[in-house]
Design a protein around this motif. Structure first.
Motif, PDB file in Angstrom:
ATOM      1  N   MET A   1      47.713   5.794  91.424  1.00 44.75           N
ATOM      2  CA  MET A   1      47.400   4.467  90.954  1.00 44.75           C
ATOM      3  C   MET A   1      46.248   3.928  91.795  1.00 44.75           C
ATOM      4  SD  MET A   1      49.714   0.990  90.969  1.00 44.75           S
ATOM      5  CE  MET A   1      50.955   1.644  89.914  1.00 44.75           C
ATOM      6  N   SER A   2      45.311   3.295  91.135  1.00 46.67           N
ATOM      7  CA  SER A   2      44.189   2.732  91.870  1.00 46.67           C
ATOM      8  C   SER A   2      44.630   1.462  92.587  1.00 46.67           C
ATOM      9  CB  SER A   2      43.021   2.442  90.926  1.00 46.67           C
ATOM     10  OG  SER A   2      43.316   1.331  90.112  1.00 46.67           O
ATOM     11  N   PHE A   3      43.906   1.134  93.625  1.00 49.62           N
ATOM     12  CA  PHE A   3      44.239  -0.041  94.418  1.00 49.62           C
ATOM     13  C   PHE A   3      44.109  -1.316  93.590  1.00 49.62           C
ATOM     14  CE2 PHE A   3      42.931  -3.481  97.303  1.00 49.62           C
ATOM     15  CZ  PHE A   3      44.089  -3.561  98.056  1.00 49.62           C
ATOM     16  N   ARG A   4      43.131  -1.351  92.711  1.00 54.24           N
ATOM     17  CA  ARG A   4      42.944  -2.543  91.876  1.00 54.24           C
ATOM     18  C   ARG A   4      44.178  -2.807  91.017  1.00 54.24           C
ATOM     19  NH1 ARG A   4      37.715  -0.725  88.929  1.00 54.24           N
ATOM     20  NH2 ARG A   4      38.826   1.206  89.241  1.00 54.24           N
ATOM     21  N   ASN A   5      44.691  -1.770  90.380  1.00 55.46           N
ATOM     22  CA  ASN A   5      45.891  -1.934  89.548  1.00 55.46           C
ATOM     23  C   ASN A   5      47.120  -2.275  90.390  1.00 55.46           C
ATOM     24  OD1 ASN A   5      44.315  -1.327  87.343  1.00 55.46           O
ATOM     25  ND2 ASN A   5      44.916   0.816  87.308  1.00 55.46           N
ATOM     26  N   TYR A   6      47.218  -1.658  91.553  1.00 51.20           N
ATOM     27  CA  TYR A   6      48.357  -1.893  92.445  1.00 51.20           C
ATOM     28  C   TYR A   6      48.365  -3.340  92.935  1.00 51.20           C
ATOM     29  CZ  TYR A   6      51.686  -0.722  96.215  1.00 51.20           C
ATOM     30  OH  TYR A   6      52.763  -0.661  97.059  1.00 51.20           O
ATOM     31  N   LEU A   7      47.202  -3.837  93.358  1.00 53.72           N
ATOM     32  CA  LEU A   7      47.123  -5.212  93.847  1.00 53.72           C
ATOM     33  C   LEU A   7      47.339  -6.211  92.714  1.00 53.72           C
ATOM     34  CD1 LEU A   7      46.661  -7.042  96.256  1.00 53.72           C
ATOM     35  CD2 LEU A   7      44.227  -6.957  95.776  1.00 53.72           C
ATOM     36  N   THR A   8      46.805  -5.929  91.534  1.00 51.09           N
ATOM     37  CA  THR A   8      47.013  -6.808  90.381  1.00 51.09           C
ATOM     38  C   THR A   8      48.490  -6.837  89.991  1.00 51.09           C
ATOM     39  OG1 THR A   8      44.778  -6.311  89.603  1.00 51.09           O
ATOM     40  CG2 THR A   8      46.293  -7.299  88.031  1.00 51.09           C
ATOM     41  N   GLY A   9      49.149  -5.696  89.992  1.00 48.47           N
ATOM     42  CA  GLY A   9      50.585  -5.653  89.705  1.00 48.47           C
ATOM     43  C   GLY A   9      51.394  -6.401  90.749  1.00 48.47           C
ATOM     44  N   THR A  10      50.987  -6.297  92.012  1.00 48.18           N
ATOM     45  CA  THR A  10      51.667  -7.026  93.078  1.00 48.18           C
ATOM     46  C   THR A  10      51.513  -8.529  92.888  1.00 48.18           C
ATOM     47  OG1 THR A  10      51.245  -5.192  94.598  1.00 48.18           O
ATOM     48  CG2 THR A  10      51.803  -7.307  95.578  1.00 48.18           C
ATOM     49  N   VAL A  11      50.318  -8.975  92.529  1.00 47.34           N
ATOM     50  CA  VAL A  11      50.097 -10.400  92.262  1.00 47.34           C
ATOM     51  C   VAL A  11      50.962 -10.856  91.089  1.00 47.34           C
ATOM     52  CG1 VAL A  11      48.376 -12.060  91.423  1.00 47.34           C
ATOM     53  CG2 VAL A  11      47.792 -10.497  93.263  1.00 47.34           C
ATOM     54  N   PHE A  12      51.057 -10.040  90.036  1.00 46.73           N
ATOM     55  CA  PHE A  12      51.877 -10.386  88.876  1.00 46.73           C
ATOM     56  C   PHE A  12      53.349 -10.529  89.270  1.00 46.73           C
ATOM     57  CE2 PHE A  12      54.506  -9.088  85.243  1.00 46.73           C
ATOM     58  CZ  PHE A  12      54.123 -10.061  84.333  1.00 46.73           C
ATOM     59  N   VAL A  13      53.874  -9.594  90.047  1.00 52.81           N
ATOM     60  CA  VAL A  13      55.288  -9.657  90.462  1.00 52.81           C
ATOM     61  C   VAL A  13      55.531 -10.869  91.353  1.00 52.81           C
ATOM     62  CG1 VAL A  13      57.064  -8.481  91.813  1.00 52.81           C
ATOM     63  CG2 VAL A  13      55.717  -7.208  90.161  1.00 52.81           C
TER      64      VAL A  13
END
Length: 144
Positions: free
Chosen positions: A1-13
């Protein structure tokens, strides 16, 4: 998983857990759309712009993933420590068995001491983040 997707998912959660809840009638749907869709979308677009200008290597992106996973793990461990030192927790006075499990039918009351079930669950989730995000990815970082 790319960092961009990981950080965006973390912000969403994080927004799902601690985001504002506003049920005022004319805008009752606008507030959740605003913070659950627009904020992660803006974060993802901003990170995409930064990634196009900066162009980090795959190894550095793996390091950023491990740092974010370690930060999440550390935050959960701190939360578990705070939960384990709580003086009270919320419990229910009565439950009944239903067709698909148990349902609370009594009053919610304050009980003395911490709820160790919550502490165990938080620690297990923290260890899963540490294993999957830090240890498991750490073995593959030499492949780049």
């Amino acid at each position: 998983m790319s960092f961009r997707n990981y950080l965006t998912g973390t912000v969403f959660v994080i927004l799902c857990i601690w985001g504002p809840v506003d049920y005022i009638w004319p805008s009752w749907l606008l507030a959740p759309i605003g913070y659950l869709i627009l904020v992660p979308l803006i974060v993802w677009l901003l990170l995409s712009w930064i990634w196009r200008r900066w162009e980090p290597s795959l190894k550095f992106e793996s390091i950023l993933n491990r740092v974010l996973s370690g930060g999440i793990c550390l935050s959960l461990i701190v939360l578990a420590y705070i939960e384990s030192n709580a003086t009270t927790h919320i419990g229910n006075t009565q439950t009944i068995r239903t067709g698909d499990g148990y349902e609370d039918v009594g009053d919610y009351i304050q009980l003395p001491g911490p709820d160790y079930g919550n502490v165990v669950i938080i620690v297990v989730i923290a260890l899963l983040f540490f294993w999957a995000g830090v240890l498991k990815k750490g073995a593959k970082s030499s492949d780049y």
